[in-house]
Design an enzyme around this catalytic site. Structure first.
Site, PDB file in Angstrom:
ATOM      1  N   GLU A  17     -15.292  10.278  12.419  1.00 35.86           N
ATOM      2  CA  GLU A  17     -16.097   9.101  12.076  1.00 35.86           C
ATOM      3  C   GLU A  17     -16.558   8.398  13.356  1.00 35.86           C
ATOM      4  OE1 GLU A  17     -15.271   5.041   9.382  1.00 35.86           O
ATOM      5  OE2 GLU A  17     -13.651   6.420   9.878  1.00 35.86           O
TER       6      GLU A  17
ATOM      7  N   LYS B  36     -21.361   5.774   4.390  1.00 39.48           N
ATOM      8  CA  LYS B  36     -20.051   5.412   3.849  1.00 39.48           C
ATOM      9  C   LYS B  36     -20.179   4.360   2.754  1.00 39.48           C
ATOM     10  CE  LYS B  36     -15.451   4.056   5.569  1.00 39.48           C
ATOM     11  NZ  LYS B  36     -14.689   3.715   6.792  1.00 39.48           N
TER      12      LYS B  36
ATOM     13  N   CYS C  59     -13.502   8.520   5.621  1.00 35.12           N
ATOM     14  CA  CYS C  59     -12.290   7.720   5.772  1.00 35.12           C
ATOM     15  C   CYS C  59     -11.879   7.000   4.483  1.00 35.12           C
ATOM     16  CB  CYS C  59     -12.475   6.739   6.929  1.00 35.12           C
ATOM     17  SG  CYS C  59     -10.914   6.116   7.621  1.00 35.12           S
TER      18      CYS C  59
ATOM     19  N   VAL D  88      -6.081   4.903  10.465  1.00 35.87           N
ATOM     20  CA  VAL D  88      -5.206   3.951  11.155  1.00 35.87           C
ATOM     21  C   VAL D  88      -3.905   3.842  10.360  1.00 35.87           C
ATOM     22  CG1 VAL D  88      -7.152   2.685  12.124  1.00 35.87           C
ATOM     23  CG2 VAL D  88      -6.198   1.968   9.922  1.00 35.87           C
TER      24      VAL D  88
ATOM     25  N   MET E  16      -1.009   2.722   7.962  1.00 35.64           N
ATOM     26  CA  MET E  16      -0.985   1.945   6.730  1.00 35.64           C
ATOM     27  C   MET E  16       0.312   1.149   6.646  1.00 35.64           C
ATOM     28  SD  MET E  16      -3.873   2.622   5.430  1.00 35.64           S
ATOM     29  CE  MET E  16      -3.722   1.880   3.804  1.00 35.64           C
TER      30      MET E  16
END
Length: 296
Positions: free
Chosen positions: A55, A126, A159, A186, A188
């Protein structure tokens, strides 16, 4: 919306897909694009026909302002990054799905360019924005396009789109074979390092419950204090990993072979159960959460 290339009716041999895990640097577009081209060439040299990159891999992810994001964004397909990928796809005879910061007039999109050996096939934007992306980008307005290629029908999710089962189900109902997922995962909340990342678990579940091949290309590194998880993954249409997870902190390329005939048959779980056919549309209803917009 769909874009297509000529598709031979013969049964094709296995398609080699590559998930490129790379370290992107915020604002260093020339270096990021050069690195992406080197990794695409490396993947093509190993026989990959479909190459997926992370991304926003041309610009980096953690913008400090919309002005910074706007200054780094480019038009697609006539901007310099897309043109470089188009040239590489033609020269190396590969398909490329790569995340890009797209500018369309005054609007910005977290997008993916889809490119084949014969040129630009289309763009995915997205649909579901994560965190501070909402300060910079517009939600995607192109729906879920399908790209017919000699290596099957390609779909794209980016993502956080993967947190919505509807995305994968709709792509499956459109006949998609391979979902390409440029991502910047990233950590969680509550994530236990002894278990797979939540993103990998979701991808495996979506692949199994829809009979889809899913190619997740994540990034690595820390950008303006934000760590990224790496652990890219290629999941087969039965829901089991074909390659990966990759390292949490190193660049690498994952390769996997996908047989379209076999993967399309994965939606038939046994002589009695076919995943998409067994859906109970007579009972399903859209459920709204009380207190939110659209609640009844």
């Amino acid at each position: 919306m769909s874009s297509s290339e000529p598709v031979d009716a013969r049964v094709f041999p296995d398609t080699i897909v590559a998930a490129v895990q790379m370290d992107c640097r915020i604002g260093q577009k020339a270096a990021n694009v050069a690195r992406s081209l080197a990794l695409i060439e490396q993947a093509a040299g190993q026989g990959a026909a479909v190459v997926v990159l992370p991304e926003l891999c041309n610009t980096g992810y953690v913008f400090d302002s919309r002005a910074e994001a706007f200054g780094l964004a480019e038009s697609v397909p006539d901007g310099p990054t897309a043109r470089a990928w188009i040239e590489a796809a033609a020269r190396l005879n590969v398909h490329i799905v790569a995340g890009i910061t797209e500018r369309a007039g005054e609007r910005l999109y977290n997008a993916a360019a889809v490119i084949g050996p014969r040129g630009y096939l289309g763009t995915y934007r997205k649909l579901h924005l994560w965190g501070e992306e909402n300060l910079f980008f517009e939600p995607g307005d192109l729906g879920l396009p399908v790209f017919d290629t000699a290596h099957g029908r390609l779909g794209v999710a980016i993502c956080y789109d993967g947190w919505f089962p509807e995305v994968y189900r709709l792509l499956a109902m459109k006949g998609v074979d391979i979902v390409c997922v440029p991502t910047n995962w990233v950590p969680m909340p509550g994530q236990d390092p002894r278990h797979p990342t939540m993103a990998n678990t979701l991808a495996m579940a979506a692949a199994h419950s829809n009979g889809l091949n899913i190619v997740c290309a994540d990034r690595v590194g820390i950008e303006r204090g934000q760590p990224f998880l790496g652990q890219s993954l290629v999941v087969g249409s039965q829901g089991w990993p074909l390659a990966g997870p990759a390292s949490p902190d190193r660049e690498e390329i994952l390769y996997a072979a996908i047989n379209l005939k076999q993967s399309r048959g994965a939606r038939h779980l046994n002589p009695y159960n076919v995943v998409l056919r067994d859906r109970r549309d007579d009972l399903y209803r859209i459920v709204s959460v009380p207190g939110q917009a659209g609640a009844r």
